[in-house]
Design a protein around this motif. Structure first.
Motif, PDB file in Angstrom:
ATOM      1  N   UNK A 115      -3.224   2.306  -0.229  1.00 23.75           N
ATOM      2  CA  UNK A 115      -4.579   1.817  -0.002  1.00 23.75           C
ATOM      3  C   UNK A 115      -4.694   1.534   1.488  1.00 23.75           C
ATOM      4  N   UNK A 116      -5.724   2.072   2.093  1.00 21.11           N
ATOM      5  CA  UNK A 116      -5.935   1.910   3.532  1.00 21.11           C
ATOM      6  C   UNK A 116      -4.671   2.266   4.315  1.00 21.11           C
ATOM      7  N   UNK A 117      -3.948   3.282   3.849  1.00 24.75           N
ATOM      8  CA  UNK A 117      -2.748   3.758   4.517  1.00 24.75           C
ATOM      9  C   UNK A 117      -1.514   2.888   4.310  1.00 24.75           C
ATOM     10  N   UNK A 118      -1.622   1.860   3.486  1.00 29.52           N
ATOM     11  CA  UNK A 118      -0.509   0.949   3.246  1.00 29.52           C
ATOM     12  C   UNK A 118       0.023   1.137   1.825  1.00 29.52           C
ATOM     13  N   UNK A 119       1.345   1.010   1.637  1.00 36.16           N
ATOM     14  CA  UNK A 119       1.910   1.182   0.294  1.00 36.16           C
ATOM     15  C   UNK A 119       1.623  -0.015  -0.612  1.00 36.16           C
ATOM     16  N   UNK A 120       1.488   0.287  -1.895  1.00 31.04           N
ATOM     17  CA  UNK A 120       1.324  -0.744  -2.906  1.00 31.04           C
ATOM     18  C   UNK A 120       2.710  -1.124  -3.433  1.00 31.04           C
ATOM     19  N   UNK A 121       2.923  -2.421  -3.607  1.00 31.30           N
ATOM     20  CA  UNK A 121       4.196  -2.961  -4.085  1.00 31.30           C
ATOM     21  C   UNK A 121       4.001  -3.606  -5.451  1.00 31.30           C
ATOM     22  N   UNK A 122       4.885  -3.292  -6.381  1.00 35.09           N
ATOM     23  CA  UNK A 122       4.885  -3.905  -7.707  1.00 35.09           C
ATOM     24  C   UNK A 122       5.953  -4.997  -7.717  1.00 35.09           C
ATOM     25  N   UNK A 127       0.655  -5.939  -4.798  1.00 38.67           N
ATOM     26  CA  UNK A 127      -0.009  -6.206  -3.530  1.00 38.67           C
ATOM     27  C   UNK A 127       0.151  -4.994  -2.632  1.00 38.67           C
ATOM     28  N   UNK A 128      -0.667  -4.928  -1.589  1.00 39.33           N
ATOM     29  CA  UNK A 128      -0.651  -3.789  -0.680  1.00 39.33           C
ATOM     30  C   UNK A 128      -0.462  -4.299   0.746  1.00 39.33           C
ATOM     31  N   UNK A 129       0.623  -3.857   1.368  1.00 37.63           N
ATOM     32  CA  UNK A 129       0.873  -4.180   2.768  1.00 37.63           C
ATOM     33  C   UNK A 129       1.888  -3.196   3.340  1.00 37.63           C
ATOM     34  N   UNK A 130       2.046  -3.214   4.658  1.00 45.08           N
ATOM     35  CA  UNK A 130       2.921  -2.245   5.333  1.00 45.08           C
ATOM     36  C   UNK A 130       4.366  -2.304   4.856  1.00 45.08           C
ATOM     37  N   UNK A 131       4.867  -3.509   4.617  1.00 47.13           N
ATOM     38  CA  UNK A 131       6.238  -3.676   4.155  1.00 47.13           C
ATOM     39  C   UNK A 131       6.260  -4.745   3.066  1.00 47.13           C
ATOM     40  N   UNK A 132       7.380  -4.822   2.382  1.00 50.70           N
ATOM     41  CA  UNK A 132       7.499  -5.863   1.354  1.00 50.70           C
ATOM     42  C   UNK A 132       7.743  -7.211   2.028  1.00 50.70           C
ATOM     43  N   UNK A 133       7.250  -8.252   1.399  1.00 46.26           N
ATOM     44  CA  UNK A 133       7.466  -9.613   1.885  1.00 46.26           C
ATOM     45  C   UNK A 133       8.639 -10.215   1.123  1.00 46.26           C
ATOM     46  N   UNK A 134       9.465 -11.024   1.788  1.00 39.63           N
ATOM     47  CA  UNK A 134      10.548 -11.698   1.066  1.00 39.63           C
ATOM     48  C   UNK A 134       9.991 -12.845   0.226  1.00 39.63           C
ATOM     49  N   UNK A 135       9.791 -12.591  -1.038  1.00 43.54           N
ATOM     50  CA  UNK A 135       9.240 -13.586  -1.973  1.00 43.54           C
ATOM     51  C   UNK A 135      10.394 -14.211  -2.746  1.00 43.54           C
TER      52      UNK A 135
END
Length: 122
Positions: A41-48, A104-112
């Motif tokens: 989405x908007x050039x950013x990968x979706x993360x499950x 969520x959709x962002x450039x990289x994964x966040x450390x959750x």
């Protein structure tokens, strides 16, 4: 006399192991995994994201570290409520053995990473 003492000791040890196995839960029993879905989405990968409680006891009021967390895709706040002190999972409701999932959709994964929870064993 020795035979009855051995039986009593065996029963006490058995009950100790059983009760320890059912009540020893820790924050580390929460597992957070993230994989890309392949959608962009908007050039950013979706993360499950999948949050799993690997203990027989429930964990509630689970807070994840989420400093700087952002997403192009809106996340249901009942699944992940973002605040400056961390992200509340599942609206604070108990997490049993069924996984909590969101995307969520962002450039990289966040450390959750889990930073706190309340553990309740029945």
């Amino acid at each position: 006399m020795v035979d009855s003492t051995i039986k009593i000791l065996s029963i006490v040890l058995f009950l100790g192991f059983v009760s320890q196995g059912y009540s020893q839960c820790f924050l580390s029993d929460l597992s957070v995994s993230q994989i890309q879905t392949g959608v962009k989405m908007q050039g950013k990968p979706e993360w499950n994201v999948t949050i799993t409680n690997n203990c027989s006891c429930v964990q509630k009021n689970v807070i994840l570290s989420c400093n700087g967390f952002q997403s192009v895709e809106q996340i249901d706040p009942s699944l992940l409520k973002i605040s400056p002190n961390g992200c509340l999972v599942n609206d604070g409701q108990p997490i049993y053995t069924d996984a909590i999932k969101f995307k969520y959709v962002w450039n990289q994964s966040f450390p959750l990473n889990p930073i706190s929870s309340e553990i309740a064993c029945s």
